[in-house]
Structures are given as C-alpha cells and as structure tokens.
Scaffold this active site. Structure first.
Site, mmCIF file in Angstrom:
data_model
loop_
_atom_site.group_PDB
_atom_site.id
_atom_site.type_symbol
_atom_site.label_atom_id
_atom_site.label_comp_id
_atom_site.label_asym_id
_atom_site.label_seq_id
_atom_site.Cartn_x
_atom_site.Cartn_y
_atom_site.Cartn_z
ATOM 1 N N SER A 191 32.568 81.698 9.052
ATOM 2 C CA SER A 191 32.352 80.367 8.479
ATOM 3 C C SER A 191 33.649 79.606 8.238
ATOM 4 O O SER A 191 33.648 78.373 8.247
ATOM 5 C CB SER A 191 31.544 80.477 7.177
ATOM 6 O OG SER A 191 32.173 81.357 6.272
ATOM 7 N N HIS A 210 36.509 78.900 3.127
ATOM 8 C CA HIS A 210 35.996 77.621 3.625
ATOM 9 C C HIS A 210 37.055 76.519 3.498
ATOM 10 O O HIS A 210 37.214 75.691 4.388
ATOM 11 C CB HIS A 210 34.739 77.226 2.860
ATOM 12 C CG HIS A 210 33.606 78.181 3.056
ATOM 13 N ND1 HIS A 210 32.462 78.166 2.296
ATOM 14 C CD2 HIS A 210 33.449 79.197 3.965
ATOM 15 C CE1 HIS A 210 31.652 79.124 2.707
ATOM 16 N NE2 HIS A 210 32.221 79.765 3.711
#
Length: 348
Positions: free
Chosen positions: A153, A205
């Site tokens: 991610s 992230h």
C-alpha cells in the site's frame, strides 16, 4: 502497509474470489503485462505457490529501522512489498493497484512503469525508515525503531499521487463517500484509512505520498532519468489523445481508489483548447450537422413535390465545406439564412 504485531496468514477465502472477479471484470486481456505479473506475484506469494521457495514469516520480511538499518537486512526493502498480513489486506491493495497499473502502464509503457515500480518500492520503504528514525529522535519513542510493516500500500499511495498528477483538476469521491478536490484526495484518504483501520501503517502510507510528490514535483524524476540521459518515449501521449480513448477513459474512471468519473475527453484536433473553446467547437459542429440534416430533408421534399424538375440542385455539403468550421455562431446563422433563401427560390 500493515504493521506486524504477530499472527499468521489466513486461509484463502472470499477475498481472493472477489479479486479474481474484479480482474475478470476488467478483462485479463486488458491488464498490461507488468501490472498482471505484479498482481500474480503478490497472490502467488500469499498462496505459497512457488515450489522450492522457503517462505519466511512476516517478521522475517517486514521493514523496520532495527532490522534494515541496524542489522543490515536490506532485502526487506523489496521483500516487504510482496507479503501481506491476511487476504483482505492483499485484496484491497491489489484491487486498488490493478486500476492504477492499467492506467499508468498504458500511459508510460511497460518498461518505464516497471522501472517506476522498482524505484518507488525501494524509495517508499527507505523513506519509511527515515520517518520512523526521525520520530524516535524527536519524541524519544523507541517503538518507532521496532515498528515493522509489510504490504504494497505504500507503493500504491505513491502511484495514487502519480495518477492524480496526470488527471485534470476536478472533484472526486474519497472511498465513494464524499467529494473532495482531486489534488488533495490522497491526503484525505490517508486520514480516513487511519481512522477506519487503526492498525494501518500511517508512516508507510505517508512515505508513499511523499515519494509520489518527490517524483511529480521534486527531483526524483530527474534523478531516475539520469542513467538514460533523459528518458524519451515517442508514444507518450495524454490519455485524452490515446488511440483508443474510450478504453483509456473507462480505465481512468477506476484508476483512483475513489472511482471518480472522467470529465470527458478531447476530440481529435482539440488538443490545447480550453474547456470553453472545446464546448464552442462542439456546439458549432452540432449546429452544422443539424443544418446539413435539415437541408437534406428540405431538398428531398422539394424534389418530390416538384416531380424532379430541379435535377441540378446544388450539392448538399458545398456551403459547409467552404465555411470555416470555427466561424462564430453569428456567421453560421447568416449562412443558415442564405440557405433558407435558396430553398425558397427552388420552390418558386
């Protein structure tokens, strides 16, 4: 990315079925090779399909300052991207990556997209280490040094920034819920995901977003192109001007996690025009088509009523071929009046 706090892989279930359904919906033949291979590699690593390969535990591949920087286990910078905590973690990452990969690989080409993926993977995990080390230095929290994360991610957030960079300004829907300006959508999603999934790696992230910004607005892109003397690609085009713009447009609708609808595409010859100019050209062309259809119908009706006494009627498209297609609407109205006058003369 997902911090490691113990636990084992779950057995394959409904999540992988949903992922296969999404891939089939997109069409396996429509998924470019690098995107398809990356998807397959992540799924295969999760299902342990490679024979003769010793599959490590998550704690042996996750990225942390202790393992990478202090212990020198540098292979984790790459390994960590291909391991996921569970199948839902894998599903959400791969479903999001698939649409971004389709859009970016078609735009950039497979070789360049593969290069970007490799660099983004290493840079995102390296920046994650730098962020965790900085947090430990400023807040004296040793937990940041031991914080260990796996998953794709972080790279996906970097790709989100790159995907958004190539889209025109506008609004999009975060998670399909509420509209936000497209340029800040990744920041909003960063916060929303952390609220909904507290276990998600906020630093991972964030590192991905920063890497994306370093590429689109910073020096990373120039540095990446140095080994090639400046990367040139003759087939580099805007999605609007792609040979099959309808297919590219459909992929772009799913290219961001928010599934934002496309804002339209430029017709051939419309490159460089503003939206107002494109609208005016479209209106003029629509008016021309309407006038042509009306004139054709009027002449055919006149020919039927007169029993064919006017075989030398002027060609239907002569006036429009001679007219400037970009003429103002007032000129088109004058042209319409002249044609109506000519039709009246034919009836006399």
């Amino acid at each position: 990315m997902w911090p490691i706090r113990g636990g084992r892989h779950r057995r394959p279930g409904i999540a992988l079925v949903l992922l296969a359904f999404q891939m089939a919906q997109a069409g396996f033949q429509n998924i470019p090779p690098v995107t398809l291979v990356t998807l397959a590699a992540n799924v295969a690593m999760f299902l342990r399909l490679f024979r003769g390969f010793r599959y490590p535990k998550l704690g042996e591949v996750c990225v942390s300052v202790v393992h990478v920087w202090y212990q020198g286990d540098w292979k984790r910078l790459i390994y960590a991207a291909f391991f996921h905590a569970d199948e839902w973690h894998l599903y959400y990452n791969m479903a999001s990556f698939m649409w971004k990969g389709i859009t970016l690989e078609r735009r950039l080409g497979s070789a360049r997209f593969l290069y970007i993926l490799a660099v983004f993977t290493v840079c995102t995990h390296s920046l994650l280490l730098g962020l965790n080390y900085s947090m430990d230095h400023f807040f004296h929290q040793s937990s940041y040094l031991a914080d260990c994360a796996v998953g794709f991610s972080g790279v996906i957030f970097a790709l989100k920034v790159l995907t958004t960079h190539y889209l025109p300004p506008g609004m999009t829907y975060v998670m399909g819920w509420f509209p936000v300006p497209r340029r800040i959508a990744c920041w909003v999603e960063l916060v929303v995901i952390q609220i909904l999934i507290p276990r998600a790696s906020f630093m991972g992230h964030l590192a991905g977003i920063l890497v994306g910004l370093l590429y689109t607005s910073g020096p990373l892109r120039a540095v990446m192109e140095l080994p090639f003397g400046g990367w040139t690609r003759p087939r580099y085009y805007d999605d609007y001007d792609a040979p099959d713009h309808r297919q590219t447009r459909a992929a772009r609708q799913q290219s961001y996690t928010y599934h934002a609808g496309a804002t339209g595409y430029r017709a051939e010859g419309g490159a460089g025009l503003t939206e107002e100019e494109e609208l005016q050209v479209a209106m003029q062309r629509s008016l021309q088509e309407y006038e042509q259809q009306s004139t054709r119908a009027a002449i055919q009706e006149s020919a039927r009523d007169s029993g064919g006494r006017h075989p030398s009627a002027p060609p239907l498209n002569t006036a429009f071929e001679e007219a400037n297609p970009s003429a103002p609407l007032s000129d088109l109205e004058e042209l319409r009046q002249r044609r109506l006058t000519r039709l009246e003369q034919l009836h006399r």
